[in-house]
Design a protein around this motif. Structure first.
Motif, PDB file in Angstrom:
ATOM      1  N   LYS A  63       0.836  -0.714  -0.007  1.00  0.00           N
ATOM      2  CA  LYS A  63      -0.015  -0.138  -0.293  1.00  0.00           C
ATOM      3  C   LYS A  63       0.597   0.949   0.339  1.00  0.00           C
ATOM      4  N   ALA A  64       1.811   0.821   0.501  1.00  0.00           N
ATOM      5  CA  ALA A  64       2.669   2.964   0.629  1.00  0.00           C
ATOM      6  C   ALA A  64       4.067   2.337   0.379  1.00  0.00           C
ATOM      7  N   GLY A  65       4.209   1.469  -0.382  1.00  0.00           N
ATOM      8  CA  GLY A  65       5.603   0.652  -0.848  1.00  0.00           C
ATOM      9  C   GLY A  65       5.982  -0.490  -0.638  1.00  0.00           C
ATOM     10  N   GLY A  66       7.220  -0.663  -1.803  1.00  0.00           N
ATOM     11  CA  GLY A  66       7.667  -2.130  -0.940  1.00  0.00           C
ATOM     12  C   GLY A  66       7.326  -3.247  -1.729  1.00  0.00           C
ATOM     13  N   THR A  67       7.174  -4.194  -1.019  1.00  0.00           N
ATOM     14  CA  THR A  67       6.779  -5.428  -2.052  1.00  0.00           C
ATOM     15  C   THR A  67       6.291  -6.433  -1.182  1.00  0.00           C
ATOM     16  N   ALA A  68       4.824  -6.275  -1.587  1.00  0.00           N
ATOM     17  CA  ALA A  68       3.467  -6.918  -0.419  1.00  0.00           C
ATOM     18  C   ALA A  68       3.990  -8.488  -0.097  1.00  0.00           C
ATOM     19  N   PRO A  69       3.652  -8.715   0.676  1.00  0.00           N
ATOM     20  CA  PRO A  69       3.734 -10.696   1.615  1.00  0.00           C
ATOM     21  C   PRO A  69       3.192 -11.519   0.679  1.00  0.00           C
ATOM     22  N   ALA A  70       3.417 -11.470  -0.567  1.00  0.00           N
ATOM     23  CA  ALA A  70       2.138 -12.633  -1.324  1.00  0.00           C
ATOM     24  C   ALA A  70       2.191 -13.937  -0.263  1.00  0.00           C
ATOM     25  N   PRO A  71       1.375 -14.718  -0.459  1.00  0.00           N
ATOM     26  CA  PRO A  71       1.252 -16.349   0.160  1.00  0.00           C
ATOM     27  C   PRO A  71       2.143 -17.290  -0.885  1.00  0.00           C
ATOM     28  N   THR A  72       2.537 -18.468   0.135  1.00  0.00           N
ATOM     29  CA  THR A  72       3.651 -19.845  -0.988  1.00  0.00           C
ATOM     30  C   THR A  72       2.720 -20.767  -1.168  1.00  0.00           C
ATOM     31  N   GLY A  73       3.374 -20.506  -2.388  1.00  0.00           N
ATOM     32  CA  GLY A  73       2.676 -21.867  -3.100  1.00  0.00           C
ATOM     33  C   GLY A  73       3.985 -23.244  -2.621  1.00  0.00           C
ATOM     34  N   ALA A  87      10.294 -12.196  -0.023  1.00  0.00           N
ATOM     35  CA  ALA A  87       8.695 -11.213   1.110  1.00  0.00           C
ATOM     36  C   ALA A  87       7.384 -12.084   1.410  1.00  0.00           C
ATOM     37  N   ALA A  88       7.329 -13.203   1.008  1.00  0.00           N
ATOM     38  CA  ALA A  88       6.217 -14.194   0.811  1.00  0.00           C
ATOM     39  C   ALA A  88       5.792 -14.650   2.470  1.00  0.00           C
ATOM     40  N   LYS A  89       4.842 -14.993   2.326  1.00  0.00           N
ATOM     41  CA  LYS A  89       4.194 -16.027   3.918  1.00  0.00           C
ATOM     42  C   LYS A  89       4.028 -16.944   3.490  1.00  0.00           C
TER      43      LYS A  89
END
Length: 422
Positions: free
Chosen positions: A295-305, A372-374
């Motif tokens: 939202k405010a910049g940077g790489t958003a944490p995306a879910p891991t597959g 960056a994922a989660k």
């Protein structure tokens, strides 16, 4: 998640919550079909491996690697490939019946379900070394402070973009770094007569999988769906539909149909995963890839597959030593590059990720996204995650259809999730 891109992916992957199983002890069969003996624990006999890759036959590099690992460990490997949803159910049933496989490879959100059901051994019990694994990837296989396997690789989401569409709209993709700049880019694309962005918001786990980068990228947490941050993520998508930046079809889009829309060449952006790289090369137009912005910049944490290699509970604990050798072979640095290349995954260790990028620089954006994922079941959510995900995807559907405002939708979702996870 490749797991969200084919039949097993809808969990990123299949995320059915399965009933807990009690009294789980098992023993695998020997090479002659009789009961295993303790003498087979350190060599000889047959060891069974179940995986969710039925598309790979005996001639594939994957199955050849399984056989090699068996040979190196001095045993014969008997491998069976199942669809993910079938695999999870069969693993639970096999554990009940006392004939669990020696090695089990499952979609990462399923690990906590099997762990809590008592199906899997911990890395403390099976002596698997996970010290080199990236902590954010390992977290998807942890429950109650214990680790239940080794990630074989990971995939996640990013934004593909059509270079020609952006060029004609006067958009510099390098300037797309947060939600306002992305929305401004979509506005320009629409004004130029093209379509903005497509994604999957279908009312299944696949929709939650695609929504999570925006939800987490807002700073929201799954334990509080109706936080101002969480509501802002739903409002972002809802506003895109209202302004015509995203098509109404996203409400029913799977990741496959969303990709098909992008492949027409009419869209500027598409949210999708590493599993579409081969298809991207077939589109006939120049494309690029950027991380989903926060939202405010940077790489958003995306879910891991991706999947975890685990060792199910056995009544003959002496078998664990050979099972450990098999898993170590499959996930070793030497074999990981071949394995993750075959499965179109990003490796779970820094060393192999570096090798992947050196071999294919296009993978750098995916390596960065995976870093960056989660995990969806991370933060010790475990089997609570599916009970939160379902009301969340329902809220997204309600907001996009206009039946509820983003605030109303997420307030209702939080109430349902809180009740389900008590």
């Amino acid at each position: 998640m490749r797991s969200a891109a084919r039949s097993r992916r809808a969990a990123g992957a299949s995320l059915a919550v399965l009933a807990a199983v009690g009294g789980l002890v098992a023993c695998s069969s020997s090479s002659d079909g009789g009961p295993a003996t303790a003498g087979q624990a350190t060599g000889g006999g047959t060891y069974t491996i179940w995986d969710p890759y039925p598309q790979y036959d005996k001639s594939s590099e994957w199955v050849k690697l399984l056989d090699k690992c068996g040979t190196d460990a001095g045993v014969k490997v008997e491998r069976t490939g199942y669809d993910t949803s079938d695999l999870t159910n069969k693993a639970l049933l096999a554990a009940q019946q006392g004939n669990a496989p020696d090695v089990l490879i499952v979609d990462n959100p399923v690990v906590s379900t099997l762990a809590e059901a008592g199906v899997l051994t911990t890395t403390e019990q099976n002596k698997l070394d996970v010290s080199a694994i990236a902590p954010n990837l390992l977290a998807a296989g942890q429950s109650g402070g214990k680790t239940y396997g080794v990630p074989i690789g990971a995939n996640t989401l990013a934004l593909y973009y059509n270079k020609d569409v952006l060029k004609k709209a006067g958009v510099d993709v390098a300037a797309v770094k947060d939600w306002p700049s992305l929305t401004a880019a979509l506005e320009k694309v629409k004004a130029a007569g093209k379509k903005g962005i497509t994604f999957s918001a279908i009312g299944t786990e696949e929709g939650s999988f695609q929504f999570l980068p925006w939800f987490w990228g807002s700073g929201a947490a799954l334990t509080k769906l109706d936080s101002p941050e969480g509501v802002s993520a739903v409002a972002l998508w809802s506003d895109w539909l209202k302004k015509g930046y995203a098509p109404n079809s996203v409400i029913n889009n799977t990741q496959t149909t969303s990709w098909q829309e992008f492949a027409t060449g009419d869209f500027a952006f598409a949210e999708n995963g590493t599993w579409q790289l081969a298809n991207a090369k077939k589109t006939g137009f120049e494309y690029g890839i950027i991380p989903v912005p926060g939202k405010a910049g940077g790489t958003a944490p995306a879910p891991t597959g991706g999947e975890f290699v685990s060792v199910p509970v056995q009544s003959d604990t002496g078998r664990y030593a050979t099972s450990q050798k098999l898993v170590t072979c499959l996930t070793s640095t030497d074999n990981s590059l071949a394995t993750t290349t075959t499965l179109s995954y990003v490796a779970p260790t820094d060393a192999v990720q570096a090798k992947q990028v050196a071999a294919d620089p296009e993978l750098k954006v995916w390596v960065d996204a995976v870093k960056a994922a989660k995990g969806r079941t991370s933060d010790d959510l475990g089997t609570k995650y599916p009970k939160i995900s379902e009301p969340m995807w329902g809220a997204v559907q309600a907001a996009l259809s206009g039946s509820k405002s983003p605030q109303e939708a997420m307030t209702a979702a939080q109430a349902a999730a809180a009740s389900a996870t008590q």
